[in-house]
Scaffold this motif. Sequence first.
Motif, PDB file in Angstrom:
ATOM      1  N   ARG A   1      -3.787  -0.238   1.803  1.00  0.00           N
ATOM      2  CA  ARG A   1      -3.413  -0.298   3.214  1.00  0.00           C
ATOM      3  C   ARG A   1      -4.446  -1.145   3.953  1.00  0.00           C
ATOM      4  O   ARG A   1      -5.651  -0.921   3.818  1.00  0.00           O
ATOM      5  CB  ARG A   1      -3.371   1.116   3.781  1.00  0.00           C
ATOM      6  N   ILE A   2      -3.968  -2.126   4.689  1.00  0.00           N
ATOM      7  CA  ILE A   2      -4.869  -2.979   5.465  1.00  0.00           C
ATOM      8  C   ILE A   2      -4.581  -2.740   6.938  1.00  0.00           C
ATOM      9  O   ILE A   2      -3.494  -3.052   7.430  1.00  0.00           O
ATOM     10  CB  ILE A   2      -4.655  -4.470   5.109  1.00  0.00           C
ATOM     11  N   GLU A   3      -5.531  -2.098   7.605  1.00  0.00           N
ATOM     12  CA  GLU A   3      -5.334  -1.777   9.024  1.00  0.00           C
ATOM     13  C   GLU A   3      -6.044  -2.810   9.888  1.00  0.00           C
ATOM     14  O   GLU A   3      -7.246  -3.004   9.753  1.00  0.00           O
ATOM     15  CB  GLU A   3      -5.892  -0.387   9.324  1.00  0.00           C
ATOM     16  N   VAL A   4      -5.275  -3.453  10.737  1.00  0.00           N
ATOM     17  CA  VAL A   4      -5.879  -4.411  11.651  1.00  0.00           C
ATOM     18  C   VAL A   4      -5.957  -3.730  13.009  1.00  0.00           C
ATOM     19  O   VAL A   4      -4.930  -3.436  13.637  1.00  0.00           O
ATOM     20  CB  VAL A   4      -5.074  -5.722  11.715  1.00  0.00           C
ATOM     21  N   THR A   5      -7.177  -3.437  13.434  1.00  0.00           N
ATOM     22  CA  THR A   5      -7.382  -2.631  14.637  1.00  0.00           C
ATOM     23  C   THR A   5      -7.631  -3.523  15.849  1.00  0.00           C
ATOM     24  O   THR A   5      -7.801  -4.736  15.724  1.00  0.00           O
ATOM     25  CB  THR A   5      -8.599  -1.702  14.443  1.00  0.00           C
TER      26      THR A   5
ATOM     27  N   TYR B   1       0.465  -3.611   5.430  1.00  0.00           N
ATOM     28  CA  TYR B   1      -0.214  -4.021   6.660  1.00  0.00           C
ATOM     29  C   TYR B   1       0.129  -3.028   7.760  1.00  0.00           C
ATOM     30  O   TYR B   1       1.302  -2.694   7.949  1.00  0.00           O
ATOM     31  CB  TYR B   1       0.230  -5.416   7.087  1.00  0.00           C
TER      32      TYR B   1
ATOM     33  N   GLY C   1      -1.716  -0.749  11.500  1.00  0.00           N
ATOM     34  CA  GLY C   1      -2.696  -0.748  12.586  1.00  0.00           C
ATOM     35  C   GLY C   1      -2.120  -1.365  13.846  1.00  0.00           C
ATOM     36  O   GLY C   1      -1.060  -2.002  13.813  1.00  0.00           O
TER      37      GLY C   1
ATOM     38  N   VAL D   1      -8.133   1.686   1.369  1.00  0.00           N
ATOM     39  CA  VAL D   1      -7.815   1.323   2.747  1.00  0.00           C
ATOM     40  C   VAL D   1      -8.886   0.354   3.227  1.00  0.00           C
ATOM     41  O   VAL D   1     -10.074   0.569   3.005  1.00  0.00           O
ATOM     42  CB  VAL D   1      -7.811   2.578   3.653  1.00  0.00           C
ATOM     43  N   VAL D   2      -8.439  -0.738   3.835  1.00  0.00           N
ATOM     44  CA  VAL D   2      -9.377  -1.741   4.362  1.00  0.00           C
ATOM     45  C   VAL D   2      -9.119  -1.850   5.858  1.00  0.00           C
ATOM     46  O   VAL D   2      -7.964  -1.877   6.285  1.00  0.00           O
ATOM     47  CB  VAL D   2      -9.118  -3.113   3.690  1.00  0.00           C
ATOM     48  N   ARG D   3     -10.188  -1.864   6.648  1.00  0.00           N
ATOM     49  CA  ARG D   3     -10.000  -2.027   8.099  1.00  0.00           C
ATOM     50  C   ARG D   3     -10.603  -3.338   8.565  1.00  0.00           C
ATOM     51  O   ARG D   3     -11.696  -3.702   8.156  1.00  0.00           O
ATOM     52  CB  ARG D   3     -10.659  -0.868   8.857  1.00  0.00           C
ATOM     53  N   ILE D   4      -9.857  -4.019   9.393  1.00  0.00           N
ATOM     54  CA  ILE D   4     -10.343  -5.290   9.926  1.00  0.00           C
ATOM     55  C   ILE D   4     -10.210  -5.236  11.440  1.00  0.00           C
ATOM     56  O   ILE D   4      -9.163  -4.819  11.961  1.00  0.00           O
ATOM     57  CB  ILE D   4      -9.521  -6.460   9.321  1.00  0.00           C
ATOM     58  N   ASP D   5     -11.260  -5.619  12.127  1.00  0.00           N
ATOM     59  CA  ASP D   5     -11.238  -5.586  13.586  1.00  0.00           C
ATOM     60  C   ASP D   5     -10.536  -6.838  14.116  1.00  0.00           C
ATOM     61  O   ASP D   5     -11.100  -7.930  14.087  1.00  0.00           O
ATOM     62  CB  ASP D   5     -12.676  -5.484  14.106  1.00  0.00           C
TER      63      ASP D   5
END
Lengths: 475, 202
Positions: free
Chosen positions: A176-180, A212, A214, A285-289
Motif C-alpha cells: 500500500r502506497i499512501e500519498v498524504t 495507491y 491516501g 505500507v509506504v508513506r509519501i508526503d
Amino acid sequence: MTSNASPSGAPRSLFQKVWDAHRVRELPSGQTQLLIGTHLIHEVTSPQAFAMLRELGLPVRFPARTFATVDHIIPTDDQSRPLADDLAEAMMSELERNCRDYGIQFFGPETGAQGIVHVIGPELGLTQPGMTIACGDSHTSTHGAFGAIAFGIGTSQVRDVLASQCIAIAPLKVRRIEVTGKLAPGVYAKDVILAIIRRLGVNGGVGHAYEYAGPVIDAMSMEERMTVCNMSIEGGARCGYVNPDRTTVEYLRGRRYTPDDAGFEAKAKAWLALASDPGTVYDDVVRIDGSKIEPSITWGIHPGHNLGVSESIPTPNGVPDDERAGVEEALEYMDFAAGASIEGTPIDVAFIGSCTNGRISDLREAAKVAKTGHVKAGVRALVVPGSMAVREQAEKEGLHEIFRAAGFEWREPGCSMCLAMNPDKLKGREVCASSSNRNFKGRQGSPSGRTLLMSPAMVAAAAIAGKVVDVRKLS
Amino acid sequence: MSPNKNDEVLVRIAEIEGSACVLRGDDVDTDRIIPARFMKVVTFDDMGRHAFEDARKAAKGKHPLDDPRYSGAEILVVGNNFGCGSSREHAPQALMRFGFKAFVGGSFAEIFAGNCTSLGLPCVTLPADALAKLMDAVELDPQQRVRIDLVARTIRSRAGVMPAGIPDGVRMQLTEGTWDATRVLLDAGDAIERTAATIPYF
Ligand code: SF4
C-alpha cells in the motif's frame, strides 16, 4: 463474486478479492490459473498470438470478452487507407482479419472509438472495478485506476488468453502506497508517480501489486489516477490499483459498456464493496508526503532517474555504490553535466500525448499553459490526443485552436512519439520534453535521441520557453 | 487434446550447457534489446538479426554480441533488472533467435522473465559476488563451458559450482516440460466456464 467476505472472515485487500473471484484452480507449479475478464489487444503484440492459435487449431474461447484497437503504428497525420507505410498497413490489415475471423469487436478509426488501448478501455466503460484485465502491453496497469487488476502480458500469454481466457500467474504481494497531504499548485499526478518511482526504484515493485491510497489519491480524478497506475510498471510492479469510490462510480455512469440506469446503482454498490476492507494486512505500507512533491522531470535513461525541477542532476559520487555505473552511463548518454541544474536545459521537441498523459484533462492543463505564449522558434511541438473521443471533446472545447495558435501541431490519435513506431520520431541527438512514460535510450525513434519525462503542463511550458522551466513560475 | 498427445510434445528443460557471453550493466530495458521500429512485423522470424541493434551500432563492433570471442554463446550473463520496460515478447524472441538458450543475472524484470518461461528459456539468478566472479571468469576464458543445472540449482564454470536461484514453480514448469502454458490452462476444461459463470460481468 457472490459474497465479498473471505471464507475465514479475515479482511481482504481489493487485490485478494478480485484474485479469489477469478481463480480457476491452483497449478502444480504454484501459480494460479486466473480467469481474465476483459482482454484488450492491439496490432503489435497480437498477430503472432493468432498465428500460434491457428497453428494449434484452437478457437478463441470467449470472443465476446476480447476487444481490439489500433494504436502503436497508426500515423497521426494522414490515417486514410491503405496506410502510407506498407508495414503498418500489413499490421493493421492482419488485425482486421484476425478480428473478423474470430468474431472480435474491433474499434478501428471508422468506428469513431479508436485510440490508445489504455485510453479507450476506460472511456468505453470496458474497464470496470473488480475485473481482471490483460493486454499484450505493459501499461495495462493503467486500468487499475478503476479497482481492476490489470496485467501486461507477453504474446504467448495473449495466445493463452485467446485460447483459454486464462493466464498462469504466481500470487503477488500487496504494497500500500499512501500519498498524504495535498499537492501544491503546478504539481500533477505525473509528478506523484515519478516521485514514487524515485523513492522505491525501478525494480522496487517486483513481485508486487501497488495499492495507491491516501488523501492525495482520494482527491484525484479518474484520469489522474490512470496516470499514476499507468506507470506502476515503471516501478517494477506487476500491477497497480486504486480502490473504487464515488469518483470511480461517477466516471463510469452512462458509458457505452456500463449497465443502464436501472442496473447501474446495484452495480455501483457491488463495485464499492470491492474496496480493501478496513483492517486489511498489507505486505508493507509506504508513506509519501504529497505536499513535498515538486514538478518532477527525468534527467537520465530510466524513469527512476528523476528529480524535482529545482534540484541538480546527480553526480556519480553522490549516489550509492550500486547506482554509480547507471548514473555514469546516463550522464554520458544524455550528455548532461553532473551537478548541473535541470532547469534551463534546452529542448528541440515537445510531445504531449500517450496513455500516461493523452487524456482530455491533460490537454486542458497543457492548453492553459499554451495560451500564455508561442512555441519557441526551432522547437517542434506535437499534441496527440489519446483517442478519437479525446480529440472530439478537445475540439468541442476549442483546445485545438489554442494549441494551433500557439504553434503546436494538432494530430490524430495514437501512440505516436511515445515509442515512435509511426512516422513521429526524434532525429539524431534531439532532446524531447515528453508527457509519455519511458525515457529509455532510443525510445522515441532515434537511436541517440534523448527524452525528458514530465507533466503535460511542464511540456507545454518547455515548448514555449525552448528549455526546461518550472511551470509554477508561469503563474 | 488428449493427454497422450500432450506427452509427445513435452519438452523438458533440465540443464543448459554451452559457452557464455557477458553483457554488463543494470536496467537493460526491452527497447534496447529490440528497438520498437523492428517490431513492425506480424511474425517473430526476423527478430534475431535486430537484437540490441542500436547498442551494437553505437558500439561499432565492440558490443559483446559482436565480439568474436563470444560467438556461438548460448548463455547470456547479465546484471540486475534485465529486461525491464515493455511486455514485448519480441525481446526474448530476439535473444532466443540470436542463439541464447538461457540467462544468468542478478535479477530479471518480471514480465520479461515470464515471457522467457513461456519460450522455455530459463532466467537464473546469482547473488552479486557470485555473479561478479562468473562474469570475470567468462571474460577471461570465453571458450569455457558453463553449465546450468536446474535440478540441482547450480551453475558450474571455471569459477566453481555456484548455487543459483530460480523460483520453484518456474523450475518445475521447465524441468517437467509444462512451460507451454496454453496446454496446461486448457486442461482445466469446463472449470473455466464454471468460474466464468460465477462472475457477474462475464
Ligand atoms: S502510448 Fe506509449 S506506452 Fe502507451 S500503449 Fe502506446 S506505446 Fe505503449
